[in-house]
Design a protein around this motif. Structure first.
Motif, PDB file in Angstrom:
ATOM      1  N   ALA A 121      37.826  27.049  13.850  1.00 47.50           N
ATOM      2  CA  ALA A 121      37.191  27.266  12.558  1.00 47.50           C
ATOM      3  C   ALA A 121      36.628  28.673  12.478  1.00 47.50           C
ATOM      4  CB  ALA A 121      36.078  26.248  12.356  1.00 47.50           C
ATOM      5  N   SER A 122      36.730  29.263  11.307  1.00 51.99           N
ATOM      6  CA  SER A 122      36.121  30.573  11.054  1.00 51.99           C
ATOM      7  C   SER A 122      35.548  30.560   9.649  1.00 51.99           C
ATOM      8  CB  SER A 122      37.150  31.696  11.216  1.00 51.99           C
ATOM      9  OG  SER A 122      38.207  31.528  10.296  1.00 51.99           O
ATOM     10  N   GLY A 123      34.655  31.497   9.405  1.00 53.50           N
ATOM     11  CA  GLY A 123      34.011  31.559   8.096  1.00 53.50           C
ATOM     12  C   GLY A 123      32.593  31.037   8.180  1.00 53.50           C
ATOM     13  N   GLN A 164      32.942  29.378   2.654  1.00 56.77           N
ATOM     14  CA  GLN A 164      34.329  29.080   2.941  1.00 56.77           C
ATOM     15  C   GLN A 164      34.543  28.908   4.429  1.00 56.77           C
ATOM     16  OE1 GLN A 164      37.060  28.691   0.998  1.00 56.77           O
ATOM     17  NE2 GLN A 164      35.997  28.953  -0.951  1.00 56.77           N
ATOM     18  N   VAL A 165      35.392  27.974   4.791  1.00 59.00           N
ATOM     19  CA  VAL A 165      35.774  27.735   6.180  1.00 59.00           C
ATOM     20  C   VAL A 165      37.290  27.746   6.265  1.00 59.00           C
ATOM     21  CG1 VAL A 165      35.750  26.090   8.085  1.00 59.00           C
ATOM     22  CG2 VAL A 165      33.701  26.378   6.677  1.00 59.00           C
ATOM     23  N   GLN A 166      37.814  28.461   7.241  1.00 60.44           N
ATOM     24  CA  GLN A 166      39.254  28.475   7.489  1.00 60.44           C
ATOM     25  C   GLN A 166      39.535  27.728   8.798  1.00 60.44           C
ATOM     26  OE1 GLN A 166      37.622  31.717   6.894  1.00 60.44           O
ATOM     27  NE2 GLN A 166      37.863  31.033   4.769  1.00 60.44           N
ATOM     28  N   LEU A 167      40.577  26.925   8.793  1.00 61.89           N
ATOM     29  CA  LEU A 167      40.926  26.116   9.959  1.00 61.89           C
ATOM     30  C   LEU A 167      42.356  26.418  10.391  1.00 61.89           C
ATOM     31  CD1 LEU A 167      39.520  22.703   8.666  1.00 61.89           C
ATOM     32  CD2 LEU A 167      38.387  24.342  10.163  1.00 61.89           C
ATOM     33  N   VAL A 168      42.525  26.646  11.680  1.00 62.83           N
ATOM     34  CA  VAL A 168      43.857  26.889  12.227  1.00 62.83           C
ATOM     35  C   VAL A 168      44.092  25.900  13.359  1.00 62.83           C
ATOM     36  CG1 VAL A 168      45.386  28.525  13.368  1.00 62.83           C
ATOM     37  CG2 VAL A 168      43.775  29.323  11.623  1.00 62.83           C
ATOM     38  N   GLU A 169      45.109  25.079  13.209  1.00 69.49           N
ATOM     39  CA  GLU A 169      45.412  24.047  14.188  1.00 69.49           C
ATOM     40  C   GLU A 169      46.547  24.466  15.100  1.00 69.49           C
ATOM     41  OE1 GLU A 169      44.793  20.735  10.696  1.00 69.49           O
ATOM     42  OE2 GLU A 169      46.217  20.348  12.288  1.00 69.49           O
ATOM     43  N   SER A 170      46.560  23.884  16.278  1.00 69.91           N
ATOM     44  CA  SER A 170      47.658  24.102  17.211  1.00 69.91           C
ATOM     45  C   SER A 170      47.703  22.948  18.203  1.00 69.91           C
ATOM     46  CB  SER A 170      47.490  25.425  17.952  1.00 69.91           C
ATOM     47  OG  SER A 170      46.289  25.427  18.698  1.00 69.91           O
ATOM     48  N   GLY A 171      48.805  22.861  18.939  1.00 71.19           N
ATOM     49  CA  GLY A 171      48.884  21.905  20.034  1.00 71.19           C
ATOM     50  C   GLY A 171      49.791  20.716  19.820  1.00 71.19           C
ATOM     51  N   GLY A 172      50.346  20.557  18.649  1.00 71.29           N
ATOM     52  CA  GLY A 172      51.247  19.430  18.430  1.00 71.29           C
ATOM     53  C   GLY A 172      52.555  19.625  19.163  1.00 71.29           C
ATOM     54  N   GLY A 173      53.395  18.584  19.138  1.00 72.40           N
ATOM     55  CA  GLY A 173      54.684  18.691  19.789  1.00 72.40           C
ATOM     56  C   GLY A 173      55.316  17.338  20.010  1.00 72.40           C
TER      57      GLY A 173
END
Length: 114
Positions: free
Chosen positions: A24-26, A1-10
């Protein structure tokens, strides 16, 4: 399993810049490709850029020369540096990771005002 967390939009004006991040984690040791896609309102999701495990990069014609995909392996993070933004770049941007399965981030909104 891989978890993805995005940021930086606007929200940014035409000609401005943004940098998207995707951590990415996992089971990250099995990652083959990391990429960014985007989906504008009323349109299908489209590929933007990709980065292979060997470090090779590819870009859609619409963003080549303006966007740069990169990876910080120590932080397990992939970035999308977006310069010279245009209103047509407005979309929800999704991080994508390919292992033996495909994983998607939750999406981050990028809005470019004219």
């Amino acid at each position: 399993q891989v978890q993805l967390v995005e940021s930086g939009g606007g929200l940014v004006q035409t000609g401005g810049s943004l940098r998207l991040s995707c951590e990415a984690s996992g089971s990250i040791s099995t990652i083959n490709t990391m990429a960014w896609y985007r989906q504008a309102p009323g349109k299908q999701r489209e590929w933007v850029a990709s980065l292979s495990v060997a470090g090779g990069t590819n870009y859609a014609n619409s963003v080549r020369g303006r966007f740069t995909i990169s990876r910080n392996s120590a932080k397990n993070t992939v970035y999308l540096q977006m310069n010279s933004l245009k209103p047509e770049d407005t979309a929800v941007y999704y991080c994508f990771v390919q292992t033996i399965r495909n994983y998607w981030g939750q999406g981050t909104q990028v809005t470019v005002s004219s």
